[in-house]
Structure formats: C-alpha cells, structure tokens
Design a protein around this motif. Sequence first.
Motif, PDB file in Angstrom:
ATOM      1  N   ALA A   1     -22.179  -1.294  -9.058  1.00 53.18           N
ATOM      2  CA  ALA A   1     -21.093  -0.312  -9.034  1.00 53.18           C
ATOM      3  C   ALA A   1     -21.532   1.022  -8.441  1.00 53.18           C
ATOM      4  O   ALA A   1     -20.691   1.856  -8.104  1.00 53.18           O
ATOM      5  CB  ALA A   1     -20.547  -0.106 -10.444  1.00 53.18           C
ATOM      6  N   LEU A   2     -22.849   1.231  -8.272  1.00 49.85           N
ATOM      7  CA  LEU A   2     -23.352   2.508  -7.767  1.00 49.85           C
ATOM      8  C   LEU A   2     -23.789   2.430  -6.316  1.00 49.85           C
ATOM      9  O   LEU A   2     -24.239   3.437  -5.747  1.00 49.85           O
ATOM     10  CB  LEU A   2     -24.542   2.961  -8.633  1.00 49.85           C
ATOM     11  CG  LEU A   2     -24.278   3.097 -10.133  1.00 49.85           C
ATOM     12  CD1 LEU A   2     -25.583   3.395 -10.866  1.00 49.85           C
ATOM     13  CD2 LEU A   2     -23.256   4.183 -10.403  1.00 49.85           C
ATOM     14  N   VAL A   3     -23.662   1.272  -5.694  1.00 48.54           N
ATOM     15  CA  VAL A   3     -24.254   1.050  -4.376  1.00 48.54           C
ATOM     16  C   VAL A   3     -23.529   1.770  -3.252  1.00 48.54           C
ATOM     17  O   VAL A   3     -24.160   2.291  -2.327  1.00 48.54           O
ATOM     18  CB  VAL A   3     -24.323  -0.467  -4.070  1.00 48.54           C
ATOM     19  CG1 VAL A   3     -24.738  -0.711  -2.624  1.00 48.54           C
ATOM     20  CG2 VAL A   3     -25.297  -1.145  -5.012  1.00 48.54           C
ATOM     21  N   ASP A   4     -22.191   1.860  -3.301  1.00 45.82           N
ATOM     22  CA  ASP A   4     -21.448   2.335  -2.128  1.00 45.82           C
ATOM     23  C   ASP A   4     -21.586   3.822  -1.872  1.00 45.82           C
ATOM     24  O   ASP A   4     -21.207   4.322  -0.812  1.00 45.82           O
ATOM     25  CB  ASP A   4     -19.979   1.953  -2.240  1.00 45.82           C
ATOM     26  CG  ASP A   4     -19.283   2.593  -3.437  1.00 45.82           C
ATOM     27  OD1 ASP A   4     -19.918   3.421  -4.123  1.00 45.82           O
ATOM     28  OD2 ASP A   4     -18.102   2.265  -3.687  1.00 45.82           O
ATOM     29  N   GLY A   5     -22.111   4.596  -2.822  1.00 47.89           N
ATOM     30  CA  GLY A   5     -22.316   6.018  -2.602  1.00 47.89           C
ATOM     31  C   GLY A   5     -21.068   6.862  -2.753  1.00 47.89           C
ATOM     32  O   GLY A   5     -21.112   8.079  -2.535  1.00 47.89           O
ATOM     33  N   GLY A   6     -19.949   6.257  -3.135  1.00 45.74           N
ATOM     34  CA  GLY A   6     -18.711   6.997  -3.322  1.00 45.74           C
ATOM     35  C   GLY A   6     -18.604   7.539  -4.733  1.00 45.74           C
ATOM     36  O   GLY A   6     -19.576   7.540  -5.502  1.00 45.74           O
ATOM     37  N   PRO A   7     -17.404   8.037  -5.107  1.00 45.52           N
ATOM     38  CA  PRO A   7     -17.204   8.524  -6.473  1.00 45.52           C
ATOM     39  C   PRO A   7     -17.557   7.456  -7.495  1.00 45.52           C
ATOM     40  O   PRO A   7     -17.212   6.283  -7.339  1.00 45.52           O
ATOM     41  CB  PRO A   7     -15.706   8.859  -6.499  1.00 45.52           C
ATOM     42  CG  PRO A   7     -15.367   9.163  -5.077  1.00 45.52           C
ATOM     43  CD  PRO A   7     -16.209   8.225  -4.257  1.00 45.52           C
TER      44      PRO A   7
END
Length: 506
Positions: free
Chosen positions: A475-481
């Motif tokens: 859940a933290l991979v994309d770098g978005g909010p």
Amino acid sequence: MGTVTSEPIVHLTSNTLARIHVAGEVDEVFASTEEGLRGRIVESIRQLAASAGEPVTAIVVDGDVRWPLIVHPDGAFIEATALAEHADGEPAPAPHPVRTGEVPVLPEAAAAAVAGAVAEVPASVEEPAPVEEPARVEVPASVEAPVTASVAEPVPAPVAAQPEPAAAPAGHLRSDLSRSDLARRESAHRDPAQRATPTVEDLLNSRADRTKPRATEGWQGAVRRATGGAISPRPGKAEQSRLDRERTVQRRLDASRTIVVLNPKGGAHKTTSTLLLAATFGTQRGGATLAWDNNETRGTLGWRAQNAPHHRTAVDLLEHLDQFTEPSQASLAALDTYVRTQVDARFDVLASDEDAAASSTIDAAAFDRLHGVLSRYYRLLIVDTGNNMRASNWVAAVAAADQLVIVSTVREDTAASAAWLLDGLREKGFDAKIDDAVTILAAPSARPDRKLAERLEHHFSQVTGDVVHVPFDPALVDGGPIDFDALSPESRDAWLTAAAAIAQRL
C-alpha cells in the motif's frame, strides 16, 4: 554497602511488558521483543544489586506460577525455572520451554534458599499492608551459572504484599485475608481521631481495580461473543500484548513533546515513517498530533498526506505567526487554515514550501518561532527532516527534540548514511539523545535480506536505545497519498510497536 529493603517482585504482564515492584514503587519495563524484555528486567535488578553490593533475589510471577531470579552486581544471573511453584506450594512445570543446559543443578543450600523465596510470594499479591517486612533471602555465593527464559502468558500487574504476622503453614504466607480485612484490623487498633475516612478517590479507584479486560480476538473473543459475555476469558497473549502497547502509546504527557525523524539520505523512509507514526499516535491518543515537514526548502510530506481544502504551508504560517502569539487573538480554528487535517487518522500536517518559484527558506530562527507556537497547540510534534544535516533548521530540530527516531531501509547505503549521521551527532555533543534514540528498520521488499537485517539490528542496537523492524507493505509503494486503512494488519501492529517504543521514552 547498601541493603535492598524489600525483595523485588516481577509481574510478567505480556510478551512485551513487565512491572517490577520494590519498596512500594512500581517500574514498568517495556521492550519490543521477549528477549529484549528479559534483558531489561535483568538490568533493572542488576542496578539494585549494584547499589546493595550483593546479589539480589527477585521473584518472577507469571499467573499462579512463580520462580526466583538471582542477579549479581556484575550482571550474572540465575533464573531458576526448575524451582517454579504454584501458589499452593505444589511444584509446577517449567513456565517456559527450557533448552538442555539452561537450568543448572543448584547446590542444596541454594535450592533451599530460592525455594523459600518462591514460597514467600502469596497467591493473590496485593498492596503491602503496614506490617513487618519478611527477612530477605541470602543467596549463597556459589550460585553462578546464568540461565534464561522467555516471558509467558499475560497476567494482571498487582502489587506485592507482606505477610500478616499470624499462624500459617510453614514456608507460606496467609493469603486468605483481603486488603479490606487487613485495613479494618489495622484501623481497629488506631486512635479514632487518626482513622482514615474513605474518599471519592477511594471509591473510583475501587471501581478501576475491578476492571477486567475482555477478549475481542481469537478463540477467547469467539467464546465471549457466543455466550453473550456469560463466559468471558481473558485476552490471549497476542491481544494482551497489543493492549499493553496501546496503553503505552496512550500514556499521559505532562507537556508537549517533539519527536524528530532523521536520516540524511533521500529515500530512507523518513516521510513515510513520520506519517505512519503520526497516524498511530493520532488514532490511539485521539488527536492533538502534528506531522511537520521541516525541510529548509521543499519536502514531500504534504504530497503524501491526504488532500486538504487549501495549500498553505509553514512559510504561510510563519508570515502570520504573530496572530498566534497573543492568547486573546489565537485559536485552534484559525490554525486549521494552515495545517491539513487528516480526519480518519486524527492528526494534522504542516507542509513545507511547495512553490517552485519561491526563494525563501526556513532557518533555525524560523524553526524556533514555529516550534514555540505549535507546542502550545499540540501534545505531539513529529518532525520530518530534510537531507542537509548542516542546515541550521535541521540542527535546531535535533536540539529541540525530546526523542530522536533514526530510520533506514534494510539496505547498505541507507543504513551507512544513518550510521554516519549518528557518528556526526555524537561529535556535536548529542550523545544522550543518541543513546535513547529508537531505530526503525523498514523492509524494502516482501523478501528483504535477512542476514543484512540481522547485521543492521546488531549494529544499531549497540548505538541506540531500541531497534524496531517494520514490514514491507504494497500500500506504500506508489508514492502517492497514504491510505492508512489500506495498510496490512502486520504493518499496523509493527507501527504500534514502534510508537510504543517511542512513547515509553517521552
């Protein structure tokens, strides 16, 4: 040489928490692992032994089983689980799995001494009545070989009681008298003018003493739900551990506290750690937590936070800071127009400058002004730092920190950067803050290098106060909010452990 006036009693509450009762004082000992908890218990007893100049025998209480722990001033210890007894004096099986060779064959005199010490702990340990203390058990000097054992099932953390001077079976205390019975007997012999009258505080405390934690997870929770509460088992080991860590995170603070997250290398997990710590503290403590991007120019904390109805930053707040220095003009509602509220996770975000054309920077004076005002509005300030450890606002944040958090992914380069940072901070005179710092090691993938993780833990456990591992989370991979609801249960539990390790030191 000193003398230990009261034998310590160690209550194992869970895998991660114990309470040490000695001379009427209660000391909570917390660690993120069973091994760490055992080491901290031994160290606490060692300090007593060093003060007394002789070995100290503590009694470890785990449910209705207890056994002696003998600690010498030099740190050598014997945890004689082979002598474990139930409250009724019957021998009990070893309370933990013990490998061959861990429990020594004690000399006969030593076995008798420690067995007597075990027998002196009552089945229902309560607050000490004001009666004569029992004689302290002397430990033969010949007892040497140390052993270890792990913590076990959680139990309540009562306070050690002293025996009532009355006829009782040899080697045992009378445990059939309640605290109220003892109080009535003592009161009957006092002058009527000196008798204590119960207050509303006593009434409220008696209610709290009877609070029993109810299981909500595992088979224990299933049984409670299935029987409508008619059968209500105590929480299991895992749930009790979580409850203990939550209580640690929720502990009362007597003033605002500042937590500073550090690593001079980009991509070291600083911003993610700042947001996840803020979310953990916010949800557990109910708000009054701020995640603050203290980059001298631009950081990404505001981008990783959930969207807000405005784009104001620390630079905007700094321009209007005077209105918050006057109590008659300041209000939390007015501050809402500068911070970005994370409603679900119950914390606020103060972003750094996001104007690509701006030339302004935050220096040490600006940081100190902001910190002085924000400390009036928030109980916890969790500060994300930039990568320039020579910047004046970076140094000012470290100087203002009540707790440092060193973060690194399990990679050679980010870990080396963190180690280099610690060396530099020691040269600047921040030794005490480094010794008490918490290191967070984040897995960079679903299958991190285990040997490297062990090597990094070995290094940072020697130079900082504690090391906590957090797992990789897709859940933290994309770098978005960051969507906090999307985090895995394993991630949430690991960040709760990290927050508890930090909160214990605040």
